[in-house]
Design a protein around this motif. Structure first.
Motif, PDB file in Angstrom:
ATOM      1  N   LYS A 190       0.834  -1.204   0.000  1.00 17.75           N
ATOM      2  CA  LYS A 190       0.000   0.000   0.000  1.00 17.75           C
ATOM      3  C   LYS A 190       0.872   1.259   0.000  1.00 17.75           C
ATOM      4  O   LYS A 190       0.533   2.268  -0.642  1.00 17.75           O
ATOM      5  CB  LYS A 190      -0.921  -0.016   1.218  1.00 17.75           C
ATOM      6  N   TYR A 191       1.994   1.198   0.680  1.00 15.50           N
ATOM      7  CA  TYR A 191       2.928   2.335   0.727  1.00 15.50           C
ATOM      8  C   TYR A 191       3.509   2.605  -0.661  1.00 15.50           C
ATOM      9  O   TYR A 191       3.641   3.769  -1.081  1.00 15.50           O
ATOM     10  CB  TYR A 191       4.037   2.053   1.741  1.00 15.50           C
ATOM     11  N   GLU A 192       3.870   1.549  -1.390  1.00 20.68           N
ATOM     12  CA  GLU A 192       4.397   1.714  -2.747  1.00 20.68           C
ATOM     13  C   GLU A 192       3.354   2.353  -3.653  1.00 20.68           C
ATOM     14  O   GLU A 192       3.665   3.210  -4.497  1.00 20.68           O
ATOM     15  CB  GLU A 192       4.841   0.360  -3.318  1.00 20.68           C
ATOM     16  N   GLU A 193       2.118   1.940  -3.470  1.00 22.33           N
ATOM     17  CA  GLU A 193       1.010   2.525  -4.240  1.00 22.33           C
ATOM     18  C   GLU A 193       0.865   4.013  -3.906  1.00 22.33           C
ATOM     19  O   GLU A 193       0.654   4.856  -4.788  1.00 22.33           O
ATOM     20  CB  GLU A 193      -0.282   1.770  -3.905  1.00 22.33           C
ATOM     21  N   TYR A 194       0.988   4.327  -2.638  1.00 25.98           N
ATOM     22  CA  TYR A 194       0.880   5.715  -2.171  1.00 25.98           C
ATOM     23  C   TYR A 194       2.023   6.568  -2.738  1.00 25.98           C
ATOM     24  O   TYR A 194       1.805   7.707  -3.187  1.00 25.98           O
ATOM     25  CB  TYR A 194       0.915   5.728  -0.640  1.00 25.98           C
ATOM     26  N   LYS A 195       3.248   6.003  -2.721  1.00 27.50           N
ATOM     27  CA  LYS A 195       4.399   6.750  -3.245  1.00 27.50           C
ATOM     28  C   LYS A 195       4.249   7.044  -4.738  1.00 27.50           C
ATOM     29  O   LYS A 195       4.654   8.109  -5.214  1.00 27.50           O
ATOM     30  CB  LYS A 195       5.701   5.965  -2.982  1.00 27.50           C
ATOM     31  N   LEU A 196       3.669   6.097  -5.481  1.00 28.05           N
ATOM     32  CA  LEU A 196       3.449   6.302  -6.917  1.00 28.05           C
ATOM     33  C   LEU A 196       2.468   7.455  -7.153  1.00 28.05           C
ATOM     34  O   LEU A 196       2.695   8.307  -8.034  1.00 28.05           O
ATOM     35  CB  LEU A 196       2.917   5.018  -7.549  1.00 28.05           C
ATOM     36  N   VAL A 197       1.405   7.501  -6.363  1.00 28.87           N
ATOM     37  CA  VAL A 197       0.420   8.577  -6.492  1.00 28.87           C
ATOM     38  C   VAL A 197       1.039   9.926  -6.147  1.00 28.87           C
ATOM     39  O   VAL A 197       0.831  10.924  -6.862  1.00 28.87           O
ATOM     40  CB  VAL A 197      -0.812   8.296  -5.593  1.00 28.87           C
ATOM     41  N   THR A 198       1.813   9.980  -5.050  1.00 33.05           N
ATOM     42  CA  THR A 198       2.429  11.267  -4.653  1.00 33.05           C
ATOM     43  C   THR A 198       3.460  11.722  -5.695  1.00 33.05           C
ATOM     44  O   THR A 198       3.611  12.928  -5.941  1.00 33.05           O
ATOM     45  CB  THR A 198       3.105  11.154  -3.271  1.00 33.05           C
ATOM     46  N   ALA A 199       4.147  10.758  -6.322  1.00 36.58           N
ATOM     47  CA  ALA A 199       5.117  11.109  -7.378  1.00 36.58           C
ATOM     48  C   ALA A 199       4.385  11.686  -8.584  1.00 36.58           C
ATOM     49  O   ALA A 199       4.848  12.661  -9.204  1.00 36.58           O
ATOM     50  CB  ALA A 199       5.926   9.880  -7.781  1.00 36.58           C
ATOM     51  N   ASN A 200       3.251  11.110  -8.920  1.00 29.45           N
ATOM     52  CA  ASN A 200       2.460  11.619 -10.046  1.00 29.45           C
ATOM     53  C   ASN A 200       1.902  13.008  -9.743  1.00 29.45           C
ATOM     54  O   ASN A 200       1.799  13.857 -10.642  1.00 29.45           O
ATOM     55  CB  ASN A 200       1.317  10.657 -10.378  1.00 29.45           C
ATOM     56  N   ILE A 201       1.536  13.241  -8.486  1.00 30.93           N
ATOM     57  CA  ILE A 201       1.065  14.575  -8.082  1.00 30.93           C
ATOM     58  C   ILE A 201       2.191  15.602  -8.245  1.00 30.93           C
ATOM     59  O   ILE A 201       1.976  16.715  -8.761  1.00 30.93           O
ATOM     60  CB  ILE A 201       0.557  14.550  -6.625  1.00 30.93           C
ATOM     61  N   LYS A 202       3.381  15.217  -7.834  1.00 31.46           N
ATOM     62  CA  LYS A 202       4.533  16.113  -7.946  1.00 31.46           C
ATOM     63  C   LYS A 202       4.811  16.466  -9.405  1.00 31.46           C
ATOM     64  O   LYS A 202       5.065  17.642  -9.755  1.00 31.46           O
ATOM     65  CB  LYS A 202       5.761  15.446  -7.316  1.00 31.46           C
ATOM     66  N   ASN A 203       4.733  15.465 -10.292  1.00 30.87           N
ATOM     67  CA  ASN A 203       4.973  15.691 -11.717  1.00 30.87           C
ATOM     68  C   ASN A 203       3.913  16.612 -12.315  1.00 30.87           C
ATOM     69  O   ASN A 203       4.233  17.510 -13.129  1.00 30.87           O
ATOM     70  CB  ASN A 203       4.975  14.363 -12.479  1.00 30.87           C
ATOM     71  N   ALA A 204       2.655  16.380 -11.929  1.00 31.47           N
ATOM     72  CA  ALA A 204       1.568  17.214 -12.449  1.00 31.47           C
ATOM     73  C   ALA A 204       1.726  18.668 -11.994  1.00 31.47           C
ATOM     74  O   ALA A 204       1.463  19.612 -12.758  1.00 31.47           O
ATOM     75  CB  ALA A 204       0.226  16.646 -12.005  1.00 31.47           C
ATOM     76  N   LYS A 205       2.170  18.847 -10.745  1.00 33.50           N
ATOM     77  CA  LYS A 205       2.388  20.212 -10.234  1.00 33.50           C
ATOM     78  C   LYS A 205       3.525  20.911 -10.989  1.00 33.50           C
ATOM     79  O   LYS A 205       3.465  22.126 -11.258  1.00 33.50           O
ATOM     80  CB  LYS A 205       2.720  20.153  -8.736  1.00 33.50           C
ATOM     81  N   GLU A 206       4.571  20.140 -11.319  1.00 34.68           N
ATOM     82  CA  GLU A 206       5.701  20.710 -12.066  1.00 34.68           C
ATOM     83  C   GLU A 206       5.258  21.164 -13.453  1.00 34.68           C
ATOM     84  O   GLU A 206       5.709  22.200 -13.968  1.00 34.68           O
ATOM     85  CB  GLU A 206       6.836  19.691 -12.175  1.00 34.68           C
ATOM     86  N   ILE A 207       4.363  20.383 -14.061  1.00 28.44           N
ATOM     87  CA  ILE A 207       3.837  20.766 -15.375  1.00 28.44           C
ATOM     88  C   ILE A 207       3.079  22.082 -15.280  1.00 28.44           C
ATOM     89  O   ILE A 207       3.232  22.982 -16.126  1.00 28.44           O
ATOM     90  CB  ILE A 207       2.932  19.652 -15.937  1.00 28.44           C
TER      91      ILE A 207
END
Length: 361
Positions: free
Chosen positions: A47-64
């Motif tokens: 579940k933590y790995e799943e959470y880290k993937l989502v937070t990484a995608n959020i970070k990328n979207a914010k950078e865009i």
């Protein structure tokens, strides 16, 4: 939370290494313990790995959004964030729930003891009704129930009945049932049609093994007597029933369920171990008052926990203020809703108390 989750992941990797070591595989008790810990931690790590993937995608979207000038790309990033933020929140909640430390006894089998309280014959009848309720609930769960000892009431039901429940997560589900159960109804013996209040006490103990509770056999007096219940030709002819007295505490446990004296002795000893464990646990809890006993998890036998009101068809759990108006269904073993509500309330209390720190070692 991230630090705790990183510590859990580190421990998971450590256990993965330990479990394949020859010394661990040679010791079945140690191997079983490590296997259980591995499975428990694996769920959190995944579940933590799943959470880290989502937070990484959020970070990328914010950078865009911060760097991209193209309106189409910016709109796609906004839409992605609208999907990702709810996912992040849901995963955080799941992880918080998963990190709440579990009672190590939850996976154990249980000893179920029901005793008639105030109310005379009606209390014994009610004790019998509670036993049948738990019997039907156990059947629905696929658990095995065995009666160890009983004393029947003069007008039906039981003055006392002790049984074992065997199956997955038995104690974890049944522990919330410990306490005083109260019934309000017109007894069959009541000629004036008046509603009486009677009570029965329920105690649920985790079944403890020999390696977990050290019992000095020199402290136990063993007496044998003839069985008085069902059992065929051996009843009242052979001394197969066993009564154990724990001399330091005066605690007495009887078992006459089996035709074999040895089997009755083994079963009685299990009950004795569980009761002695309960005494030690209570003493420990009293000494370390900081172990914040939650409103649903104390299991204090003196607590009035639930009322079964027959005239109104209502069952109320006083610990969480939860009521249902389907009493006949509840008495037919449908108590799962109560258990689930109590479990939610207990987890909420643990979260409030910051109980999630114990999981990370």
């Amino acid at each position: 939370m991230k630090d705790k989750l990183d510590a859990i992941k580190h421990r998971f990797e450590e256990v993965a290494q330990l479990i394949v070591q020859p010394e661990a595989m040679a010791d079945m008790q140690q191997y079983s313990k490590l296997s259980k810990e591995y499975k428990d931690l694996e769920k959190i790590v995944q579940k933590y790995e799943e959470y880290k993937l989502v937070t990484a995608n959020i970070k990328n979207a914010k950078e865009i959004l911060s760097n991209e000038k193209d309106p189409e790309f910016r709109e796609m990033a906004k839409l992605e964030l609208d999907e990702l933020y709810p996912q992040e929140e849901a995963l955080e909640d799941e992880l918080k729930q998963m990190m709440i430390p579990k009672d190590p006894n939850d996976s154990k089998n249980a000893i179920l003891e029901i005793r008639a309280g105030a109310g005379g014959d009606e209390a014994a009848i009610f004790a019998g009704d509670l036993f049948r309720m738990y019997q039907r609930f156990a059947e629905k769960q696929g658990w095995k129930m065995e009666v160890l000892d009983l004393t029947e009431g003069t007008s039906g039901g039981y003055k006392e009945i002790i049984s074992t429940l065997s199956g997955p997560e038995v104690y974890g589900m049944m522990k919330f049932e410990s306490g005083v159960h109260r019934v309000q109804r017109v007894p069959a013996t009541e000629t004036q049609g008046r509603v009486h209040t009677s009570a029965a006490t329920v105690a649920v103990l985790p079944e403890m093994e020999e390696v977990e509770v050290d019992v000095n056999m020199n402290d136990i007096r063993k007496d044998t007597f003839c069985s008085s219940g069902p059992g065929g030709q051996s009843v009242n002819t052979t001394y197969s029933a066993v009564r154990l007295t724990h001399l330091p505490t005066g605690m007495v446990v009887s078992c006459q369920d089996e035709k074999s004296q040895i089997k009755n002795f083994e079963k009685a000893l299990k009950v004795l171990r569980s009761r002695l464990y309960e005494i030690e646990l209570q003493r420990h809890n009293d000494e370390v008052g900081a172990q914040r006993r939650s409103m649903v998890g104390s299991g204090d036998r003196s607590d009035k926990i639930r009322t079964y009101n027959y005239p109104q068809g209502r069952v109320t759990d006083h610990r969480i203020g939860y009521s249902v108006h389907n009493l006949p269904t509840v008495m037919d073993g449908e108590i799962g809703d109560f258990i689930e509500e109590l479990r939610i309330a207990e987890n909420a209390t643990k979260l409030k108390d910051g109980g999630s720190t114990e999981k990370a070692r």
